[in-house]
Design an enzyme around this catalytic site. Structure first.
Site, PDB file in Angstrom:
ATOM      1  N   HIS A 165      49.774  47.457  44.218  1.00  0.00           N
ATOM      2  CA  HIS A 165      50.104  46.626  43.085  1.00  0.00           C
ATOM      3  C   HIS A 165      50.179  47.116  41.742  1.00  0.00           C
ATOM      4  CE1 HIS A 165      47.895  42.757  40.931  1.00  0.00           C
ATOM      5  NE2 HIS A 165      48.939  42.942  40.514  1.00  0.00           N
ATOM      6  N   SER A 225      40.522  45.639  48.464  1.00  0.00           N
ATOM      7  CA  SER A 225      41.165  46.281  47.221  1.00  0.00           C
ATOM      8  C   SER A 225      40.092  47.156  46.788  1.00  0.00           C
ATOM      9  CB  SER A 225      41.431  45.357  46.131  1.00  0.00           C
ATOM     10  OG  SER A 225      41.521  45.727  44.886  1.00  0.00           O
ATOM     11  N   MET A 234      50.433  47.137  38.039  1.00  0.00           N
ATOM     12  CA  MET A 234      50.390  46.340  36.761  1.00  0.00           C
ATOM     13  C   MET A 234      50.685  47.409  35.681  1.00  0.00           C
ATOM     14  SD  MET A 234      46.788  44.818  37.893  1.00  0.00           S
ATOM     15  CE  MET A 234      46.452  45.734  39.158  1.00  0.00           C
TER      16      MET A 234
HETATM   17  C1  DX5 Z   1      42.448  42.569  39.646  1.00  0.00           C
HETATM   18  C2  DX5 Z   1      43.214  43.407  40.780  1.00  0.00           C
HETATM   19  C3  DX5 Z   1      42.627  43.044  41.921  1.00  0.00           C
HETATM   20  C4  DX5 Z   1      41.010  43.104  42.213  1.00  0.00           C
HETATM   21  C5  DX5 Z   1      40.587  42.093  42.753  1.00  0.00           C
HETATM   22  O1  DX5 Z   1      43.680  42.656  38.666  1.00  0.00           O
HETATM   23  O2  DX5 Z   1      44.723  43.018  40.842  1.00  0.00           O
HETATM   24  O3  DX5 Z   1      43.044  43.532  43.386  1.00  0.00           O
HETATM   25  O4  DX5 Z   1      40.626  44.524  42.802  1.00  0.00           O
HETATM   26  O5  DX5 Z   1      39.072  42.085  42.733  1.00  0.00           O
HETATM   27  P1  DX5 Z   1      38.075  41.076  43.098  1.00  0.00           P
HETATM   28  O6  DX5 Z   1      38.499  40.524  44.739  1.00  0.00           O
HETATM   29  O7  DX5 Z   1      36.924  41.410  42.851  1.00  0.00           O
HETATM   30  O8  DX5 Z   1      38.512  39.782  42.387  1.00  0.00           O
HETATM   31 ZN    ZN Z   2      45.606  43.682  43.054  1.00  0.00          ZN
END
Ligand code: DX5
Ligand code: ZN
Length: 219
Positions: free
Chosen positions: A67, A9, A69
């Site tokens: 993704h 990510s 959001m």
């Molecule tokens: C959080 C994101 C994730 C984030 C995860 O809302 O959707 O994709 O990058 O980060 P880590 O792996 O650090 O929990």
């Molecule tokens: Zn994510």
């Protein structure tokens, strides 16, 4: 152990060196690149949109997994797909009419995915299981990297995995949030097959290749 994929990510990436970091991810075996689009409404933070997707597309041939959001995600499908998206996740909690949103996404020929927040039960998406290619189980509250994995997510992953197997559906289970070398094994054992990791891959303590290896070796 079942086969699984690792998607870095880029939320935790060093944006001054994004091209280099994407190429290093690809060289060291990443299976896709996960891009978090946050709108400041569905989640408090804002992140990035189409220009970053275009930049990532120029850096790699790996699948680009978006993704979203965001509220009203359908407003941005066309531009994100033209920029290079291969799969798009919308949040169940952000859609007024999830079926209609997925039908709209289906017109664009990309992989269709629905995310559920830690507080959202798996039953809430049972009516769209036959319409989607992937479910994203959020194992942290969406909105930021570097949070701790919520262990109750494992039960949801197991339930979904059993449902998918018993119905013979071609649906992947992606898990996002708090994935590291301590948490990855249980997620895969319970049925996850695509693992997203941000801070466990992009950080100041070790290289991207070492981050990916640590995750693979922890399974
Ligand atoms: C959080 C994101 C994730 C984030 C995860 O809302 O959707 O994709 O990058 O980060 P880590 O792996 O650090 O929990
Ligand atoms: Zn994510």
């Amino acid at each position: 152990m079942a086969r699984f994929k690792l998607y870095p990510s880029i939320l935790s990436a060093d944006f001054a060196h994004l091209d280099k970091q994407i190429k290093e991810s690809e060289k060291c075996g990443a299976d896709g690149i996960h891009i978090d689009v946050m709108d400041g409404q569905f989640v408090p933070a804002i992140t990035f949109g189409t220009p970053i997707v275009e930049a990532v597309r120029k850096s790699t041939d790996l699948p680009i997994d978006i993704h979203m959001m965001t509220v009203n995600p359908e407003k941005h499908f066309k531009e994100l797909i033209e920029a290079g998206a291969d799969s798009i996740t919308v949040h169940h909690e952000a859609c007024h009419d999830l079926k209609t949103t997925l039908e709209e996404l289906g017109k664009h020929g990309v992989h269709k995915s629905v995310a559920i927040n830690p507080d959202t039960p798996v039953e809430s998406i049972s009516n769209v299981m036959s319409m989607i290619d992937q479910i994203l189980v959020m194992s942290v509250v969406p909105g930021a990297g570097g949070q701790s994995f919520i262990h109750e997510s494992l039960t949801k992953i197991a339930t979904l995995s059993n449902d998918i197997k018993s119905q013979g559906l071609p649906v992947s289970i992606q898990v996002d949030g708090g994935i590291n070398s301590n948490t990855i094994s249980d997620t895969v054992k319970n049925g996850a097959n695509i693992l997203v990791a941000g801070s466990a891959i992009f950080n100041d303590s070790f290289s991207i290749c070492d981050g990916l290896s640590k995750l693979r070796n922890a399974i």
